[in-house]
Enzyme design. Sequence first.
Site, short mmCIF file in Angstrom:
data_model
loop_
_atom_site.label_atom_id
_atom_site.label_comp_id
_atom_site.label_asym_id
_atom_site.label_seq_id
_atom_site.Cartn_x
_atom_site.Cartn_y
_atom_site.Cartn_z
N ARG A 29 2.90 4.45 5.78
CA ARG A 29 3.35 3.90 7.16
C ARG A 29 4.41 5.09 7.77
O ARG A 29 4.26 5.16 8.82
CB ARG A 29 3.80 2.51 7.40
CG ARG A 29 5.13 2.13 6.57
CD ARG A 29 5.63 0.81 6.15
NE ARG A 29 4.44 0.43 5.01
CZ ARG A 29 4.62 -1.01 4.67
NH1 ARG A 29 5.33 -1.66 5.37
NH2 ARG A 29 3.81 -1.36 3.62
N LYS A 72 5.40 3.13 -9.18
CA LYS A 72 4.32 2.11 -9.57
C LYS A 72 4.09 1.99 -11.02
O LYS A 72 4.44 2.82 -11.83
CB LYS A 72 2.99 2.57 -9.12
CG LYS A 72 2.76 2.64 -7.63
CD LYS A 72 1.32 3.06 -7.08
CE LYS A 72 1.29 2.89 -5.83
NZ LYS A 72 1.49 1.43 -5.20
#
Length: 538
Positions: free
Chosen positions: A387, A313
């Site tokens: 996920r 990120k």
Amino acid sequence: MRPLKLRVSSLFGIYVYAEQMTMLLLRRAAQTAVRTSHRRSFCASQTHLSDRKGLVLGVFEKEGEEDSLHLTEAAAGFDQTLSGKLSELLKISGPALKQGKSRIFYGIHKDFPCVAVVGLGKNNAGVCGTENWDTSKENIRQAVSAGCRSLQDLEVSHVEVDACGDAQSAAEGAALGLFQYDQLKTKKKTKVTTQLHGSADSASWEKGVVYGEGQNLARLLMEAPANHITPTAFANTIEEKLGPHAERVTINKRSQSWIEEQQMGAFLSVSRGSEEPPVFLELHYNGSPDSKQAPLLLVGKGITFDSGGISLKPSPSMDAMRADMGGAATVCASIVTAAALKLPVNIIGLAPLCENMPSGKATKPGDVVRAKNGKTIQVDNTDAEGRLVLADALCYGHTFNPRAIVNVATLTGAMDVALGSAATGVFTNSDWLWEQLHKASVVTGDRVWRMPLFQHYTRQVTDSQLADLNNIGKYSRSGGACTAAAFLREFVTAPHWAHLDIAGVMSNKDEVPYLRKGMSGRPTRTLVEFAAGLAHDS
Ligand code: BES
Ligand code: ZN
Ligand code: ZN
């Protein structure tokens, strides 16, 4: 009347009313008042400033041509004991109190040196169809929180609170409004204890305190730095919080070897890059008198720090990713709260806890991993890690034959783009489950909003070059929250499943007025209220 007023003024050393007195009487009275006030303030400084008690009282908006103030029952009672002094002061001190605002009066009552009057808005505002919440309850939370905070700023250490017609909401406002994460600061805010003013409905007050403290536990876990709340520290904290409820609770802190035995390849692909060992936390709360009753299954994403992994990120705001275990925090805090409330329902909580870090061992974009149910996943973006950990936890969760599955996760930035912090996004295959969650959120004011689970999105995650699934949608950013939900659905066979994407509600700037700036702990109260609803139904 005059001598009485004089006595009141000399008692509290503040107000001297002398319009109709002779100059002599006035001088004598003033001398008495000054002497008395000196004595009193001297006493006050000797009995610790921080021991002062405060009081929060409510006032509604005036309706129609109403002339007098519309005080709550408790405020009216208090006003009466002061022969109307409170309403008199309210009128002369400024315009009518706006909803959510507070005004402080000093020295009007011997037991309460500081009295905060708070604006409650319209009386009986009730549920608002467009806002999807109970406006009266929200107004009470807001107003009480504002009152308590203004007294905390004055270093008042104990506050009595007006129920304002709904003691639970008042208690929630007090507990949530006063919370501040300052454990790691030298200079801390005044610790304020609260209590219901008067004896009305103390059970509801206590319930509100438990609800508020439940959310505060989630806030604490989310706000804490990632070097303090590691997967192991998270699990230990929850274990400690559940200690008093050991009779109805079992805890399993599963280690890496157990996770490997379970063949949770998707979860392990996320934890690989980190030096911190992963933990799979499993909580069983057995609250139902029927031990065989199918449990409610809550699953929370527990990434204690999300750097993005190899798909690193950008640095600005990366610190906020210490709260990427918000799903696990709210789920576990709800179970602690359910246990404290002794809800007659069985709940299982699962939290796959790990860090998502880049390293020589970390999963690389394009790697293919195998989930517990045998499905293969091409990991094209290591930052779409939530996920992956949830996929394995959902597979494992089905083995308990739950009556409903609710997973909670700070899953996608796209969820924040879609709804911002107004509501948690709910993706569900069950209208019944949607209605239960929505009903609960109207009560708590911590709202949910239904989002789509179209095949349209499923096609975007099942079209993978190397595997059964791809961990990102093929049109990259479009409908990112929806493709993530579609991915999770590939690991669900149960008929009542809901995925709550809480990325948008993870933190608070000033949108929810009764939460200070920081990690929000949302939607803990909605989860608790939902579980309480299920307990009631069964
Ligand atoms: N934890 C983040 C999502 C997030 C973002 C939560 C902002 C709270 C605030 C998640 O793991 C993530 O990085 N998701 C990616 C997915 C993308 C790579 C498909 C995202 O949303 O950008
Ligand atoms: Zn991520
Ligand atoms: Zn994440």
